[in-house]
Design an enzyme around this catalytic site. Structure first.
Site, PDB file in Angstrom:
ATOM      1  N   HIS A 182       0.834  -1.209   0.000  1.00 54.89           N
ATOM      2  CA  HIS A 182       0.000   0.000   0.000  1.00 54.89           C
ATOM      3  C   HIS A 182       0.871   1.262   0.000  1.00 54.89           C
ATOM      4  O   HIS A 182       0.460   2.299  -0.519  1.00 54.89           O
ATOM      5  CB  HIS A 182      -0.923   0.011   1.220  1.00 54.89           C
ATOM      6  CG  HIS A 182      -2.127  -0.866   1.066  1.00 54.89           C
ATOM      7  ND1 HIS A 182      -3.417  -0.403   1.196  1.00 54.89           N
ATOM      8  CD2 HIS A 182      -2.239  -2.191   0.796  1.00 54.89           C
ATOM      9  CE1 HIS A 182      -4.270  -1.408   1.008  1.00 54.89           C
ATOM     10  NE2 HIS A 182      -3.573  -2.502   0.768  1.00 54.89           N
ATOM     11  N   HIS A 242      -1.589 -12.847  -0.282  1.00 58.77           N
ATOM     12  CA  HIS A 242      -2.828 -13.053   0.476  1.00 58.77           C
ATOM     13  C   HIS A 242      -2.902 -14.445   1.084  1.00 58.77           C
ATOM     14  O   HIS A 242      -3.906 -14.793   1.698  1.00 58.77           O
ATOM     15  CB  HIS A 242      -4.041 -12.799  -0.419  1.00 58.77           C
ATOM     16  CG  HIS A 242      -4.251 -11.352  -0.748  1.00 58.77           C
ATOM     17  ND1 HIS A 242      -5.101 -10.922  -1.751  1.00 58.77           N
ATOM     18  CD2 HIS A 242      -3.728 -10.223  -0.206  1.00 58.77           C
ATOM     19  CE1 HIS A 242      -5.082  -9.593  -1.810  1.00 58.77           C
ATOM     20  NE2 HIS A 242      -4.254  -9.155  -0.880  1.00 58.77           N
ATOM     21  N   THR A 243      -1.836 -15.235   0.921  1.00 49.61           N
ATOM     22  CA  THR A 243      -1.773 -16.518   1.612  1.00 49.61           C
ATOM     23  C   THR A 243      -1.705 -16.318   3.129  1.00 49.61           C
ATOM     24  O   THR A 243      -1.975 -17.237   3.893  1.00 49.61           O
ATOM     25  CB  THR A 243      -0.565 -17.360   1.139  1.00 49.61           C
ATOM     26  OG1 THR A 243      -0.561 -18.603   1.857  1.00 49.61           O
ATOM     27  CG2 THR A 243       0.755 -16.652   1.389  1.00 49.61           C
ATOM     28  N   GLY A 246       5.632   5.717  -4.168  1.00 47.72           N
ATOM     29  CA  GLY A 246       6.884   4.988  -4.052  1.00 47.72           C
ATOM     30  C   GLY A 246       7.075   4.503  -2.626  1.00 47.72           C
ATOM     31  O   GLY A 246       6.315   4.839  -1.713  1.00 47.72           O
ATOM     32  N   ASP A 285      -6.825 -16.773   3.044  1.00 47.03           N
ATOM     33  CA  ASP A 285      -6.415 -18.102   2.580  1.00 47.03           C
ATOM     34  C   ASP A 285      -6.998 -19.127   3.548  1.00 47.03           C
ATOM     35  O   ASP A 285      -6.356 -19.530   4.514  1.00 47.03           O
ATOM     36  CB  ASP A 285      -4.889 -18.189   2.527  1.00 47.03           C
ATOM     37  CG  ASP A 285      -4.382 -19.501   1.933  1.00 47.03           C
ATOM     38  OD1 ASP A 285      -5.207 -20.277   1.425  1.00 47.03           O
ATOM     39  OD2 ASP A 285      -3.169 -19.738   1.982  1.00 47.03           O
ATOM     40  N   VAL A 319       1.657   4.098  -4.000  1.00 46.10           N
ATOM     41  CA  VAL A 319       1.126   5.466  -4.013  1.00 46.10           C
ATOM     42  C   VAL A 319       2.191   6.478  -4.421  1.00 46.10           C
ATOM     43  O   VAL A 319       2.132   7.060  -5.496  1.00 46.10           O
ATOM     44  CB  VAL A 319       0.491   5.826  -2.661  1.00 46.10           C
ATOM     45  CG1 VAL A 319      -0.029   7.256  -2.665  1.00 46.10           C
ATOM     46  CG2 VAL A 319      -0.667   4.865  -2.375  1.00 46.10           C
ATOM     47  N   ASP A 353       8.257   4.998   0.355  1.00 42.36           N
ATOM     48  CA  ASP A 353       8.840   6.109   1.117  1.00 42.36           C
ATOM     49  C   ASP A 353       8.219   6.267   2.518  1.00 42.36           C
ATOM     50  O   ASP A 353       8.403   7.295   3.162  1.00 42.36           O
ATOM     51  CB  ASP A 353       8.679   7.428   0.341  1.00 42.36           C
ATOM     52  CG  ASP A 353       7.227   7.848   0.184  1.00 42.36           C
ATOM     53  OD1 ASP A 353       6.322   7.044   0.510  1.00 42.36           O
ATOM     54  OD2 ASP A 353       6.986   8.990  -0.261  1.00 42.36           O
ATOM     55  N   GLU A 358      -2.360   9.590   3.858  1.00 40.33           N
ATOM     56  CA  GLU A 358      -2.649   8.343   3.139  1.00 40.33           C
ATOM     57  C   GLU A 358      -3.379   7.315   4.001  1.00 40.33           C
ATOM     58  O   GLU A 358      -4.264   6.616   3.516  1.00 40.33           O
ATOM     59  CB  GLU A 358      -1.351   7.728   2.605  1.00 40.33           C
ATOM     60  CG  GLU A 358      -0.768   8.459   1.418  1.00 40.33           C
ATOM     61  CD  GLU A 358       0.562   7.868   0.980  1.00 40.33           C
ATOM     62  OE1 GLU A 358       0.731   6.635   1.079  1.00 40.33           O
ATOM     63  OE2 GLU A 358       1.444   8.646   0.552  1.00 40.33           O
ATOM     64  N   PRO A 418      -4.526  -1.064  -6.382  1.00 40.00           N
ATOM     65  CA  PRO A 418      -5.435  -2.104  -6.860  1.00 40.00           C
ATOM     66  C   PRO A 418      -6.542  -2.320  -5.827  1.00 40.00           C
ATOM     67  O   PRO A 418      -6.294  -2.296  -4.620  1.00 40.00           O
ATOM     68  CB  PRO A 418      -4.526  -3.337  -6.963  1.00 40.00           C
ATOM     69  CG  PRO A 418      -3.157  -2.763  -7.189  1.00 40.00           C
ATOM     70  CD  PRO A 418      -3.118  -1.517  -6.348  1.00 40.00           C
TER      71      PRO A 418
END
Length: 264
Positions: free
Chosen positions: A4, A126-127, A10, A180, A8, A12, A23, A96
């Protein structure tokens, strides 16, 4: 959280900054957890070597360590990032999302220099971890008229019943559910098996199986006969290194924050 952050402005550590319109206040980031882990690491590092290790590097290293702690493979994390000074919720528009089509996902990754294999590999993260009911509950009720239960027809019917029990139509939208099923604390390729079986929690995840352009990579991680196999743990480390190099700030373009939640 590292993902995440990088997508946005990079990698940083701008995701860590507190404020009324930073953010972390943006919709896609409101349910992120684990900030206290980064803060704890920063406190200990500042005590040992003040002003040396950036919050951006801590976040990249912590992402790697979370994989190792859940029995995944390690990888070498390039360091030397500096921390950004800007964090605006209004910039969080290219992350995404759980309703994205595969084409939209591919474009968002390509815009960051990541290819289709990187997309499938990184979503495989997402596992481990969870999602809030509000991120996928729409798939369980009044989604389709072609299924008896009204759910997304790409979902396994028994799985729908399980999720409906965890996320009732008028229940707690913030309740967390494993991404998962059956292996949420182990970093492995079982996530891809769940996609094959119609047990992807997020619609964007399940689409990686139903779209031919990404299905091949899922099959390669599953070792489907006739296709060149891919080792998920190995490829995940490689894709994470690529992602961790997005928009890196060095020199005067950034700083090393004393506290990760506030610019100096």
């Amino acid at each position: 959280m590292h993902f995440h952050d990088c997508f946005v402005q990079g990698c940083d550590a701008s995701i860590l900054i507190d404020g009324s319109s930073t953010e972390k206040t943006a919709g896609p980031n409101r349910l992120l957890i684990g900030y206290e882990v980064i803060d704890d690491a920063k406190t200990q590092l500042e005590a040992a070597c003040p002003g040396v290790v950036s919050c951006a590097d801590i976040l990249a290293l912590a992402a790697r360590d979370s994989v190792v702690l859940t029995k995944g493979l390690t990888w070498k994390v390039p360091t030397g990032r500096r921390d950004g000074r800007v964090s605006l919720a209004s910039n969080v528009n290219n992350l995404p999302g759980p309703r994205d089509s595969v084409e939209v996902q591919k474009k968002k990754f390509a815009d960051k220099g990541l290819n289709d294999q990187d997309l499938v590999t990184l979503v495989g993260g997402h596992t481990i971890g969870t999602a809030a009911c509000q991120a996928f509950r729409y798939r369980l009720y009044n989604f389709s008229t072609t299924t008896a239960n009204g759910a997304d027809p790409s979902m396994d019917a028994k799985f729908v019943t399980q999720l409906q029990a965890l996320c009732p139509a008028n229940g707690d939208a913030s309740r967390r559910v494993a991404l998962d099923t059956g292996s949420s604390n182990t970093f492995d390729a079982s996530f891809f098996t769940n996609l094959k079986n119609g047990r992807g929690v997020l619609e964007s995840d399940q689409r990686l199986w139903t779209d031919a352009s990404t299905k091949t990579f899922v099959q390669r991680f599953l070792g489907v006969r006739g296709l060149l196999g891919l080792n998920f743990n190995l490829e995940f480390g490689r894709s994470m290194v690529k992602m961790s190099n997005i928009g890196v700030k060095t020199g005067t373009l950034g700083e090393i924050r004393k506290v990760c939640s506030a610019i100096n």
